[in-house]
Design a protein around this motif. Structure first.
Motif, PDB file in Angstrom:
ATOM      1  N   PRO A   1       7.408 -40.529  -2.998  1.00  0.00           N
ATOM      2  CA  PRO A   1       7.995 -41.640  -3.746  1.00  0.00           C
ATOM      3  C   PRO A   1       9.072 -42.329  -2.898  1.00  0.00           C
ATOM      4  O   PRO A   1       9.435 -41.840  -1.825  1.00  0.00           O
ATOM      5  N   LEU A   2       9.589 -43.434  -3.363  1.00  0.00           N
ATOM      6  CA  LEU A   2      10.618 -44.154  -2.620  1.00  0.00           C
ATOM      7  C   LEU A   2      11.874 -43.292  -2.498  1.00  0.00           C
ATOM      8  O   LEU A   2      12.430 -42.830  -3.490  1.00  0.00           O
ATOM      9  N   TYR A   3      12.313 -43.080  -1.285  1.00  0.00           N
ATOM     10  CA  TYR A   3      13.475 -42.230  -1.040  1.00  0.00           C
ATOM     11  C   TYR A   3      14.723 -42.750  -1.740  1.00  0.00           C
ATOM     12  O   TYR A   3      15.529 -41.965  -2.244  1.00  0.00           O
ATOM     13  N   PHE A   4      14.908 -44.085  -1.741  1.00  0.00           N
ATOM     14  CA  PHE A   4      16.177 -44.628  -2.236  1.00  0.00           C
ATOM     15  C   PHE A   4      16.314 -44.529  -3.752  1.00  0.00           C
ATOM     16  O   PHE A   4      17.412 -44.671  -4.293  1.00  0.00           O
ATOM     17  N   ASP A   5      15.203 -44.270  -4.445  1.00  0.00           N
ATOM     18  CA  ASP A   5      15.239 -44.204  -5.912  1.00  0.00           C
ATOM     19  C   ASP A   5      15.455 -42.757  -6.353  1.00  0.00           C
ATOM     20  O   ASP A   5      14.552 -41.917  -6.231  1.00  0.00           O
TER      21      ASP A   5
ATOM     22  N   GLY B   1      16.008 -32.902  -4.529  1.00  0.00           N
ATOM     23  CA  GLY B   1      17.244 -32.708  -3.783  1.00  0.00           C
ATOM     24  C   GLY B   1      17.046 -32.906  -2.294  1.00  0.00           C
ATOM     25  O   GLY B   1      17.897 -33.484  -1.608  1.00  0.00           O
ATOM     26  N   ALA B   2      15.903 -32.422  -1.770  1.00  0.00           N
ATOM     27  CA  ALA B   2      15.627 -32.554  -0.337  1.00  0.00           C
ATOM     28  C   ALA B   2      15.477 -34.026   0.061  1.00  0.00           C
ATOM     29  O   ALA B   2      16.017 -34.468   1.078  1.00  0.00           O
ATOM     30  N   MET B   3      14.755 -34.806  -0.769  1.00  0.00           N
ATOM     31  CA  MET B   3      14.584 -36.228  -0.466  1.00  0.00           C
ATOM     32  C   MET B   3      15.912 -36.970  -0.534  1.00  0.00           C
ATOM     33  O   MET B   3      16.195 -37.839   0.311  1.00  0.00           O
ATOM     34  N   SER B   4      16.726 -36.653  -1.523  1.00  0.00           N
ATOM     35  CA  SER B   4      18.026 -37.310  -1.632  1.00  0.00           C
ATOM     36  C   SER B   4      18.907 -36.967  -0.441  1.00  0.00           C
ATOM     37  O   SER B   4      19.623 -37.829   0.099  1.00  0.00           O
ATOM     38  N   PHE B   5      18.873 -35.702   0.001  1.00  0.00           N
ATOM     39  CA  PHE B   5      19.667 -35.300   1.168  1.00  0.00           C
ATOM     40  C   PHE B   5      19.233 -36.087   2.405  1.00  0.00           C
ATOM     41  O   PHE B   5      20.072 -36.596   3.159  1.00  0.00           O
ATOM     42  N   MET B   6      17.916 -36.198   2.594  1.00  0.00           N
ATOM     43  CA  MET B   6      17.408 -36.907   3.778  1.00  0.00           C
ATOM     44  C   MET B   6      17.708 -38.403   3.688  1.00  0.00           C
ATOM     45  O   MET B   6      17.996 -39.051   4.703  1.00  0.00           O
ATOM     46  N   TYR B   7      17.662 -38.952   2.476  1.00  0.00           N
ATOM     47  CA  TYR B   7      17.987 -40.362   2.303  1.00  0.00           C
ATOM     48  C   TYR B   7      19.447 -40.617   2.657  1.00  0.00           C
ATOM     49  O   TYR B   7      19.766 -41.561   3.402  1.00  0.00           O
ATOM     50  N   LEU B   8      20.355 -39.782   2.163  1.00  0.00           N
ATOM     51  CA  LEU B   8      21.772 -39.977   2.453  1.00  0.00           C
ATOM     52  C   LEU B   8      22.056 -39.805   3.948  1.00  0.00           C
ATOM     53  O   LEU B   8      22.900 -40.514   4.512  1.00  0.00           O
ATOM     54  N   ALA B   9      21.349 -38.862   4.583  1.00  0.00           N
ATOM     55  CA  ALA B   9      21.521 -38.685   6.034  1.00  0.00           C
ATOM     56  C   ALA B   9      21.073 -39.941   6.773  1.00  0.00           C
ATOM     57  O   ALA B   9      21.707 -40.380   7.733  1.00  0.00           O
TER      58      ALA B   9
ATOM     59  N   ILE C   1      24.350 -43.622  -5.073  1.00  0.00           N
ATOM     60  CA  ILE C   1      24.692 -42.391  -4.348  1.00  0.00           C
ATOM     61  C   ILE C   1      25.071 -41.247  -5.299  1.00  0.00           C
ATOM     62  O   ILE C   1      24.669 -40.099  -5.085  1.00  0.00           O
ATOM     63  N   PRO C   2      25.804 -41.485  -6.391  1.00  0.00           N
ATOM     64  CA  PRO C   2      26.107 -40.364  -7.302  1.00  0.00           C
ATOM     65  C   PRO C   2      24.858 -39.666  -7.834  1.00  0.00           C
ATOM     66  O   PRO C   2      24.835 -38.428  -7.955  1.00  0.00           O
ATOM     67  N   ALA C   3      23.829 -40.430  -8.164  1.00  0.00           N
ATOM     68  CA  ALA C   3      22.601 -39.808  -8.670  1.00  0.00           C
ATOM     69  C   ALA C   3      21.931 -38.979  -7.575  1.00  0.00           C
ATOM     70  O   ALA C   3      21.365 -37.909  -7.854  1.00  0.00           O
ATOM     71  N   HIS C   4      21.977 -39.449  -6.343  1.00  0.00           N
ATOM     72  CA  HIS C   4      21.415 -38.663  -5.239  1.00  0.00           C
ATOM     73  C   HIS C   4      22.203 -37.367  -5.065  1.00  0.00           C
ATOM     74  O   HIS C   4      21.617 -36.296  -4.842  1.00  0.00           O
ATOM     75  N   LEU C   5      23.514 -37.436  -5.153  1.00  0.00           N
ATOM     76  CA  LEU C   5      24.328 -36.222  -5.048  1.00  0.00           C
ATOM     77  C   LEU C   5      24.001 -35.248  -6.180  1.00  0.00           C
ATOM     78  O   LEU C   5      23.980 -34.020  -5.981  1.00  0.00           O
ATOM     79  N   GLY C   6      23.709 -35.801  -7.363  1.00  0.00           N
ATOM     80  CA  GLY C   6      23.298 -34.945  -8.484  1.00  0.00           C
ATOM     81  C   GLY C   6      21.991 -34.233  -8.189  1.00  0.00           C
ATOM     82  O   GLY C   6      21.830 -33.043  -8.513  1.00  0.00           O
TER      83      GLY C   6
END
Length: 569
Positions: free
Chosen positions: A317-321, A327-335, A362-367
């Motif tokens: 799926p889209l990384y930014f969403d 959690g792994a996708m959000s971590f890689m997106y933030l990196a 970004i808060p949702a990705h951190l969640g």
């Protein structure tokens, strides 16, 4: 190393040291140990990003075309320095004229038949294993469909993309180039002006300009090959109209019919069967080479329905969403969006394909990261090792879906459209790129998604879930598709100067000894990125020049303008 007044002429002068130039120079030099090869590169060691050539390119559609610094690299190895390593083969339909191409398929299947003889040698240079692009060729894998219940028909699931190391041609072959006694590599030189062809259409001299000093040197060679990438090979020809004196005028096709690919995601696929039986990721062949399956469409079906060649593959799926809740996708997106770090993880064009240039929630990705710990960190760590530490790099990251739902990434052919072109500005130096997507390009992408959806439903394998309303799809595709990495069409192959720029042996019309070895000679873009195919053309040209071109036994002296000698070290 010095060039001096006493330097002898070269048998072959290759302009550009990307994969095509390096393969051609090395292969020709090995086949002809008594022939002298000059390999000319614009960039230098420790090349800085800003350079005069890329800075003098004007992109008129930045929505759909990457900027020059995102598309190319200067220096030994060229764009392979940031290449993802995907090696894909063209299909038979790419060499067949179809109504949708408006008579602009100016090559034929004879070239495909010929090029197949050179695939094994090209695969050696690319280090991508055997040039087998069908899953049936994987002797270490038990054949099974891409998803439970899938059946072959107008849609196929057997075609493979193979992956190089990825091979950074500059690093990989620098030692071999230096050790090859009949290759002279000079760096920091730009190809400028060719001599006008004589009555026999031969060109003897080429003026090179030293980038740092602007001093010029004239080099003599029996044969010249432009392998400087599509933009620069096209610009050199546009700047040298005298080359076409013997055909009466500059070919009308020069600079025109520029193509790349439409690419993006507009839907997901929901498979009905066991998610553990879905081939969503990479498959290693018996040599440890990464491969991956793709959905493609039967050649006859594409022809009968006047559709453009297109591949689709399972994706994340889209990384930014953050709705993906991984959690792994959000971590890689933030990196990837982190300044400095993101630039080290991926080249700009690849990073953009992941982040879409968006900093989002970004808060949702951190969640997501917190809820998924510790796998939010351990999974990326394992991926980081395979992707950045291992000798053969993991080509990408594809995550298992327990719901058996995957995004679909499309990669589609473009129509050879005359108004898509590269042209010189009035100053005769700047290169202007006109590029847009046509309605026919977009309509074919939408239609083939419908075909895949209907086929999956018919065989009770799955269905597509669109991300946009039907009436929103055309604009969504136009907004997301961005190329400029796969540059085809501007010096295309044809059987006459009226239709193209080079003949089937890549010789420039109107000359007897100037050739172009660039994806710009490909009249159609197909579904495949052109890198591997271009490598096969480089091998083919090396063999042609070695065995069938007339051999000149004359010795000429290199002449200089404005400088006695130039230190190339």
């Amino acid at each position: 190393m010095l060039l001096t007044d006493d330097a002898e002429a070269y048998d072959l002068c290759v302009i550009g040291s990307g994969p095509a130039g390096i393969i051609l120079a090395l292969d020709y030099a090995r086949l002809n140990p008594h022939k002298k090869v000059l390999l000319v590169e614009y960039g230098i060691k420790q090349q800085v990003k800003e350079n005069q050539l890329d800075s003098s390119i004007q992109i008129n559609n930045p929505v759909n075309h990457h900027q020059p610094y995102e598309c190319t690299n200067k220096g030994l190895g060229g764009t392979s320095a940031t290449w993802g390593g995907r090696c894909v083969m063209y299909d038979e339909v790419d060499f067949e004229d179809r109504p949708i191409l408006n008579g602009n398929c100016t090559w034929d299947k004879n070239i495909l038949t010929d090029i197949k003889d050179h695939l094994p040698k090209a695969a050696e240079y690319f280090e991508c294993g055997k040039p087998d692009f069908d899953v049936a060729a994987l002797t270490n894998v038990t054949p099974r469909p891409i998803a439970e219940g899938f059946k072959q028909g107008i849609v196929t699931d057997t075609m493979l993309e193979r992956y190089s190391m990825p091979t950074r041609f500059g690093d990989r072959y620098a030692t071999e180039i230096a050790a090859q006694q009949n290759i002279t590599l000079i760096e920091g030189f730009e190809a400028r002006d060719f001599e006008q062809p004589n009555a026999k259409s031969k060109v003897s001299f080429l003026t090179l300009q030293h980038v740092a000093t602007q001093k010029q040197v004239i080099v003599t060679a029996d044969k010249f090959v432009l392998a400087a990438g599509a933009q620069e090979s096209t610009r050199i020809l546009l700047r040298n109209p005298q080359l076409f004196k013997n055909v009466g005028c500059v070919p009308a096709a020069l600079g025109k019919y520029y193509q790349g690919h439409l690419s993006g995601k507009i839907a997901s696929v929901q498979f009905y069967g066991d998610p553990k039986k879905t081939d969503y990721g990479f498959i290693k062949d018996s040599d440890g080479v990464y491969t991956r399956r793709r959905f493609q469409f039967n050649n006859k079906f594409l022809k009968d329905n006047n559709l453009l060649n297109t591949a689709l593959w399972l994706d994340n799926p889209l990384y930014f969403d953050p709705k993906h809740r991984s959690g792994a996708m959000s971590f890689m997106y933030l990196a990837m969006i982190t300044p400095v770090l993101g630039k080290k993880l991926a080249p700009p064009a690849i990073a953009h394909s992941i982040t879409k240039g968006r900093i989002n929630n970004i808060p949702a990705h951190l969640g997501n990261i917190a809820r998924g710990a510790p796998r939010s960190f351990t999974k990326p760590a394992a991926i980081f090792y395979k992707r950045y530490i291992s000798k053969r790099k993991l080509p990408g990251v594809f995550l298992y879906s327990p719901k058996n739902t995957y995004a679909l990434h499309f990669h589609a052919e473009q129509i050879p459209f005359e108004e898509n072109r590269m042209r010189l500005a009035p100053d005769g130096e700047r290169l202007i790129v006109d590029y847009k997507l046509t309605d026919a390009d977009v309509a074919s992408v939408i239609k083939l998604h419908e075909v895949l959806d209907n086929w999956l439903r018919t065989i009770h394998c799955g269905e597509l879930k669109y991300w946009f309303d039907k009436d929103e799809l055309p604009q969504a595709i136009k907004n997301m598709s961005k190329d400029g990495l796969h540059q085809c069409g501007t010096t295309r192959i044809s059987n006459s100067a009226e239709k193209g720029v080079v003949d089937t042996n890549l010789k420039v019309w109107g000359t007897s000894n100037i050739y172009v070895c660039s994806s710009s000679v490909f009249p159609t873009s197909g579904q495949a990125n052109p890198t591997f195919m271009l490598g096969a053309f480089a091998v083919r040209l090396s063999r042609y020049l070695s065995y069938t071109e007339k051999k000149s036994k004359k010795t000429f002296k290199t002449q200089f303008q404005g400088v006695k000698s130039i230190d190339l070290n």
